[in-house]
Design a protein around this motif. Structure first.
Motif, mmCIF file in Angstrom:
data_model
loop_
_atom_site.group_PDB
_atom_site.id
_atom_site.type_symbol
_atom_site.label_atom_id
_atom_site.label_comp_id
_atom_site.label_asym_id
_atom_site.label_seq_id
_atom_site.Cartn_x
_atom_site.Cartn_y
_atom_site.Cartn_z
ATOM 1 N N TYR A 160 17.114 53.055 85.501
ATOM 2 C CA TYR A 160 18.031 53.680 86.460
ATOM 3 C C TYR A 160 19.347 52.931 86.574
ATOM 4 N N ASN A 161 19.319 51.609 86.311
ATOM 5 C CA ASN A 161 20.599 50.902 86.312
ATOM 6 C C ASN A 161 21.454 51.310 85.133
ATOM 7 N N ASN A 212 29.200 53.166 94.601
ATOM 8 C CA ASN A 212 28.386 54.218 95.202
ATOM 9 C C ASN A 212 27.069 53.704 95.734
ATOM 10 N N SER A 213 26.506 52.650 95.102
ATOM 11 C CA SER A 213 25.213 52.203 95.601
ATOM 12 C C SER A 213 25.353 51.159 96.689
ATOM 13 N N GLY A 265 17.510 60.040 89.489
ATOM 14 C CA GLY A 265 18.384 61.090 90.005
ATOM 15 C C GLY A 265 19.475 60.528 90.911
ATOM 16 N N GLY A 266 19.122 59.518 91.700
ATOM 17 C CA GLY A 266 20.105 58.919 92.598
ATOM 18 C C GLY A 266 21.228 58.234 91.852
ATOM 19 N N SER A 267 20.923 57.635 90.684
ATOM 20 C CA SER A 267 22.026 56.998 89.961
ATOM 21 C C SER A 267 22.732 57.989 89.040
ATOM 22 N N MET A 268 22.107 59.176 88.785
ATOM 23 C CA MET A 268 22.817 60.203 87.995
ATOM 24 C C MET A 268 23.819 60.954 88.849
ATOM 25 N N HIS A 269 23.359 61.419 90.023
ATOM 26 C CA HIS A 269 24.231 62.169 90.916
ATOM 27 C C HIS A 269 24.406 61.386 92.198
#
Lengths: 256, 89
Positions: A135-136, A151-152, A249-253
């Motif tokens: 995910y990173n 964003n994170s 999904g959180g790191s894609m969008h």
């Protein structure tokens, strides 16, 4: 450990197995490793068997039915709910991970094996670290390095003054705690289930030796808990998979 | 404190007493760690059932979100459980 004259095996006896092959080396193979080999073989066998069946006829039956409903399940209730159509390229990864985890969990209730392989920390932690890397990398690739960090660490929609508190929390929870909580969730659930089953099995055996009637109650609980552990094995595999999908999904969008 | 000192005198070695305290701490620790997540999971599932009863057509989405909520809430109880195992003598 002695509890009220009840011989309860120490925890290390329940989870540590002696090496069977290649004793004493780094590659020593014990029961846990054998179960993992079995789980890998079962996963490969399921999907290759299903693929071979499709060459004969396209009507799903038997093995291909199981594989197809598994793929459908991951697509509909994991990927579509969390990542949307963009995430469909992760379908093979998530499906194999779900089935591998399920097969190595379900050995908890299979007579003769009765040991959940995931109650040893190694593979859950390895998979969780793999998910962390994925995910990173996905985040950096789709938003750029600084965009991903921004964003994170600075989630939008928060009053500026609160960033003093929110940013350290997000830093720790996103980059440090996430893989460990993912691994610990699977591992501790399996340890707890195994301990529960062992407790009721030991109680049943002890009461059967002294009073035959008294064993009925723990035995009923043992049967009930075995059914419950089947549910937990499937649920933990599902939760590991869906959390992976949520993180990717959180790191894609990112949220806007 | 009086009870503890009486207990301490009744053990021949201090190590034994400390082992006992450790076991009490482990048991209490797990029990205390289970309170909050127990209430939390109750709230999550209760509200999910309300949502499913109100809108049965969105039951699939609600169920997925419910499992996610349970997983996050449950993590705290599981950390308590891990500490319990680590503290066991």
């Amino acid at each position: 450990m002695d509890l009220l004259a009840l011989e309860f095996p120490p925890v290390s006896h329940l989870f540590e197995w002696p090496d069977i092959f290649l004793d004493g080396t780094v590659f020593g193979i014990n029961k846990t490793v054998l179960i993992y080999f079995g789980a890998v073989a079962a996963t490969l066998g399921l999907f290759f068997g299903a693929g071979r069946r499709y060459k004969q006829s396209l009507v799903p039956a038997g093995m291909s039915n199981v594989a197809e409903s598994g793929v459908d399940f991951i697509e509909d209730s994991v990927i579509m709910q969390t990542m949307g159509p963009d995430g469909l390229k992760y379908l093979p990864f998530l499906t194999t991970m779900f089935f591998f985890l399920f097969f190595s969990n379900i050995t908890e209730v299979i007579p003769g094996i009765q040991f959940p392989a995931n109650s040893r920390m190694a593979i859950p932690l390895l998979l969780a670290l793999l998910v962390w890397v994925i995910y990173n990398v996905v985040g950096v690739r789709s938003q750029g390095f600084f965009g991903y960090l921004k964003n994170s660490l600075f989630p939008p929609g928060v009053p500026v003054a609160l960033y003093i508190i929110v940013t350290p929390i997000e830093l720790v929870s996103t980059f440090v705690v996430r893989p460990f909580s993912l691994a610990i969730r699977l591992w501790a659930n399996m340890v707890a289930g195994h301990l529960l089953l062992v407790t009721f099995a030991v109680l049943t055996a002890t009461l059967w030796e002294s009073t035959y009637v008294g064993a009925a109650l723990p035995f009923a609980m043992l049967v009930l808990m075995t059914g419950f552990e089947i549910l937990v094995s499937a649920l933990q595999a599902f939760i590991f998979t869906i959390l992976t999908a949520v993180y990717i999904g959180g790191s894609m969008h990112p949220e806007h | 404190m009086l009870l503890l000192s009486i207990l301490a005198e009744s053990f021949t070695e201090a190590g034994e007493f400390l082992e006992g305290l450790k076991a009490i701490g482990a048991g209490l620790g797990y029990g205390l760690a289970a309170i909050g997540p127990g209430i939390g999971i109750g709230i999550v599932v209760g509200n999910a059932i309300t949502a499913m009863a109100r809108q049965p057509e969105s039951a699939g989405m609600v169920r997925t979100t419910m499992f996610l909520g349970i997983a996050f809430t449950e993590a705290l109880a599981l950390i308590g459980f891990v500490v319990f195992i680590l503290l066991l003598p």
